[in-house]
Structures are given as structure tokens and as C-alpha cells.
Design an enzyme around this catalytic site. Structure first.
Site, PDB file in Angstrom:
ATOM      1  N   GLY A   1      -3.161   0.096   8.483  1.00 10.19           N
ATOM      2  CA  GLY A   1      -4.349   0.863   8.118  1.00 10.19           C
ATOM      3  C   GLY A   1      -5.584  -0.009   8.087  1.00 10.19           C
ATOM      4  O   GLY A   1      -6.461   0.135   7.229  1.00 10.19           O
TER       5      GLY A   1
ATOM      6  N   ASN B   1      -0.859  -1.265   3.687  1.00 11.03           N
ATOM      7  CA  ASN B   1      -2.069  -0.587   3.243  1.00 11.03           C
ATOM      8  C   ASN B   1      -2.194   0.833   3.787  1.00 11.03           C
ATOM      9  O   ASN B   1      -2.869   1.666   3.194  1.00 11.03           O
ATOM     10  CB  ASN B   1      -3.283  -1.432   3.664  1.00 11.03           C
ATOM     11  CG  ASN B   1      -4.596  -0.746   3.402  1.00 11.03           C
ATOM     12  OD1 ASN B   1      -4.938  -0.455   2.267  1.00 11.03           O
ATOM     13  ND2 ASN B   1      -5.337  -0.462   4.468  1.00 11.03           N
TER      14      ASN B   1
ATOM     15  N   SER C   1      -1.523   3.302  -5.846  1.00 13.78           N
ATOM     16  CA  SER C   1      -2.609   4.150  -6.342  1.00 13.78           C
ATOM     17  C   SER C   1      -2.433   4.343  -7.836  1.00 13.78           C
ATOM     18  O   SER C   1      -1.305   4.334  -8.349  1.00 13.78           O
ATOM     19  CB  SER C   1      -2.581   5.514  -5.650  1.00 13.78           C
ATOM     20  OG  SER C   1      -3.453   6.429  -6.296  1.00 13.78           O
TER      21      SER C   1
ATOM     22  N   TYR D   1       1.849  13.001  -3.166  1.00 19.59           N
ATOM     23  CA  TYR D   1       1.149  11.726  -3.020  1.00 19.59           C
ATOM     24  C   TYR D   1       1.486  10.794  -4.187  1.00 19.59           C
ATOM     25  O   TYR D   1       1.838   9.624  -3.989  1.00 19.59           O
ATOM     26  CB  TYR D   1      -0.352  11.980  -2.953  1.00 19.59           C
ATOM     27  CG  TYR D   1      -1.196  10.729  -2.840  1.00 19.59           C
ATOM     28  CD1 TYR D   1      -1.363  10.093  -1.616  1.00 19.59           C
ATOM     29  CD2 TYR D   1      -1.826  10.183  -3.965  1.00 19.59           C
ATOM     30  CE1 TYR D   1      -2.142   8.944  -1.511  1.00 19.59           C
ATOM     31  CE2 TYR D   1      -2.595   9.035  -3.861  1.00 19.59           C
ATOM     32  CZ  TYR D   1      -2.748   8.424  -2.626  1.00 19.59           C
ATOM     33  OH  TYR D   1      -3.512   7.289  -2.528  1.00 19.59           O
TER      34      TYR D   1
ATOM     35  N   LYS E   1       3.580   7.102  -3.997  1.00 17.68           N
ATOM     36  CA  LYS E   1       2.982   5.834  -4.418  1.00 17.68           C
ATOM     37  C   LYS E   1       3.802   5.174  -5.525  1.00 17.68           C
ATOM     38  O   LYS E   1       3.945   3.946  -5.551  1.00 17.68           O
ATOM     39  CB  LYS E   1       1.539   6.068  -4.871  1.00 17.68           C
ATOM     40  CG  LYS E   1       0.582   6.420  -3.742  1.00 17.68           C
ATOM     41  CD  LYS E   1       0.467   5.295  -2.714  1.00 17.68           C
ATOM     42  CE  LYS E   1      -0.633   5.552  -1.712  1.00 17.68           C
ATOM     43  NZ  LYS E   1      -0.825   4.411  -0.774  1.00 17.68           N
TER      44      LYS E   1
ATOM     45  N   ILE F   1     -11.664   4.914  -4.602  1.00 19.14           N
ATOM     46  CA  ILE F   1     -12.432   3.911  -3.857  1.00 19.14           C
ATOM     47  C   ILE F   1     -13.186   4.618  -2.731  1.00 19.14           C
ATOM     48  O   ILE F   1     -12.560   5.244  -1.857  1.00 19.14           O
ATOM     49  CB  ILE F   1     -11.508   2.822  -3.270  1.00 19.14           C
ATOM     50  CG1 ILE F   1     -10.605   2.241  -4.368  1.00 19.14           C
ATOM     51  CG2 ILE F   1     -12.336   1.732  -2.602  1.00 19.14           C
ATOM     52  CD1 ILE F   1     -11.331   1.599  -5.531  1.00 19.14           C
TER      53      ILE F   1
END
Length: 253
Positions: free
Chosen positions: A15, A93, A150, A163, A167, A196
Site C-alpha cells: 500500500g 500497510n 487501527s 474492518y 485489524k 489519519i
């Protein structure tokens, strides 16, 4: 150019064309590391980043792969090794949000296809790429493995359970790897950022989410890349989750 002891080592960053990936590539290049740039679709941006890195006096090359396809992950590793050698540093990443249902969404709005595809990109591909890189790190008695997790792994986050759970899986993976391979000179850590901006996931942030951040603003990619840089340079720090969330959570989870 830096006289860092890391000079000449190879970092593979997945990424790499996103905000955090790009910032990390530039930070590590300034320490003298060569950079293997992974991208999925944005070849133009990957080429541009490669040019920036070359101007810093390091070697870099771009490699395309869909991280949702395990055969492509294997091809990515094979091509990096064939072109640049074995990675000494691996920054897992790359990631995807999948469908966003938010904090007030309905769990029935997520089907298993979305759940599994999100896990495949965020957890499965990171495991596979780590599995492929570790044997050489063991052989040379040096390695740095970092997972980009995350804050959602510890709080549930603002995207959805698919999600958040993908993580949190990285954390269990990291703890096992860190303890198993510490004696082989390999450190393994995770970073858990929150909200972010200047990234693909936060291109148009909801201003309401800023209310959860005590420092009163969203984070910047460079504030995450500086943590990666520290972990790459530190041989004593391993088995840690570093939370960078502007004070959202009170401590590590």
C-alpha cells in the site's frame, strides 16, 4: 545521505502509494533503505514516488499486486526477491475498509462476502507475505516486521465490525510472531492509528469524528511514518501495539 546502520537494507512497503505508505517510504529512504514499492492500481503515482526515492540516493522499484488475491501476493514476493533481493523490513500497510456502515450501522447490512474480502486483504495477505519473508530474516538473524492496524481493533472504530475484527486479528498474529522469532533477531510490532487524513480511507473525513479526538484534529501520515521509522531502528522494542490516536484511548489495548 544518512550514515544509518540500516543503510542498504531493503524495505517492502505494501500500500505504498497511500498517504502512510508514501510518508514511510520517504522516511526510510532518508535512513538509506532501499524501497520496494507495492501498489495495486495507481501505477502513475507509484512511478512518481519511485522518482522521489531515487532522488534521495536509494534504489527503488514498483511492484503491482492485488492483495485480495493470494496468488498475486506470492507473485509480489517472488518479483521483489528476483529484482531487489529479500526484504529485511516488511511494513504490512495495505488495507481496505470494505463497506462502511458506521458506528450506528446494522450488522445485517454486512454480508459474508464483504466480511471475508475485508479479512483477506487486511489480515490474510499480511500473514502470507510475512510467512514468505520470515525464513530469510531467520537465516540472516535480522528482520523488522510491522503491521498497520487501527484503533478500531480496540474500540470498534467508525467503519464496521468486519474492518475492526480484521485489524484486531493482526494483533494476535503480531504477538505470536514477536515471541516466536525474537531469538532470531526479528522484531514484530503493530501500529494502531486513528483517523489519519491524506489517505485513501480518509479522503473526505466526517468532521463529527473529530469530536472523539482530544487533541482536536485528525492525524497526518508523517505522524505514523515516524513511528515506523523508530520501530525499524530499534532492536529492543518488539511485541508492542503502539496506539497513535490523538488521545482517543487512554492507553494500549
Amino acid at each position: 545521505m544518512s550514515t544509518s546502520p540500516l543503510r542498504g537494507k531493503l524495505a517492502l512497503i505494501t500500500g505504498c502509494t497511500g498517504g502512510i505508505g508514501r510518508a514511510t517510504a520517504l522516511a526510510l529512504a532518508k535512513q538509506g533503505l532501499n524501497i520496494a514499492i507495492h501498489y495495486n492500481a495507481n501505477s502513475t503515482y507509484a512511478a512518481s514516488l519511485q522518482g522521489e526515492l531515487e532522488q534521495l540516493g536509494v534504489h527503488s522499484a514498483a511492484f503491482q499486486a492485488d492483495m485480495g488475491d493470494y496468488d498475486e501476493v506470492r507473485r509480489l514476493h517472488r518479483e521483489v526477491v528476483g529484482s531487489m533481493g529479500h526484504p529485511d523490513v516488511l511494513f504490512n500497510n495495505a488495507g481496505t475498509t470494505g463497506k462502511v456502515i458506521g458506528r450506528e450501522g446494522q450488522i445485517e447490512d454486512l454480508d459474508m462476502a464483504v466480511f471475508e474480502s475485508t479479512w483477506k486483504v487486511n489480515a490474510g495477505s499480511s500473514f502470507l507475505l510475512t510467512q514468505l519473508c520470515v525464513p530469510h530474516m531467520v537465516q540472516q538473524k535480522f528482520g523488522r516486521i510491522i503491521f498497520n492496524s487501527s484503533v478500531a481493533a480496540g474500540t470498534g472504530g467508525v467503519i464496521g465490525p468486519h474492518y475492526a475484527s480484521s485489524k484486531s486479528a493482526l494483533h494476535g498474529m503480531m504477538h505470536w510472531i514477536a515471541q516466536r522469532y525474537a531469538k532470531d533477531g526479528i522484531t514484530c510490532n503493530a501500529i494502531a492509528p486513528a483517523l489519519i487524513v491524506e489517505t485513501g480511507m480518509m479522503g473526505n473525513p466526517n468532521p463529527e469524528n473529530m469530536k472523539m479526538i482530544p487533541v482536536g484534529r485528525f492525524g497526518k501520515p508523517e505522524e505514523i511514518s515516524s513511528i515506523v521509522e523508530m520501530l525499524v531502528g530499534n532492536a529492543y522494542m518488539t511485541n508492542k501495539i503502539i496506539v497513535a490516536d490523538g488521545g482517543w484511548t487512554a492507553g494500549a489495548f
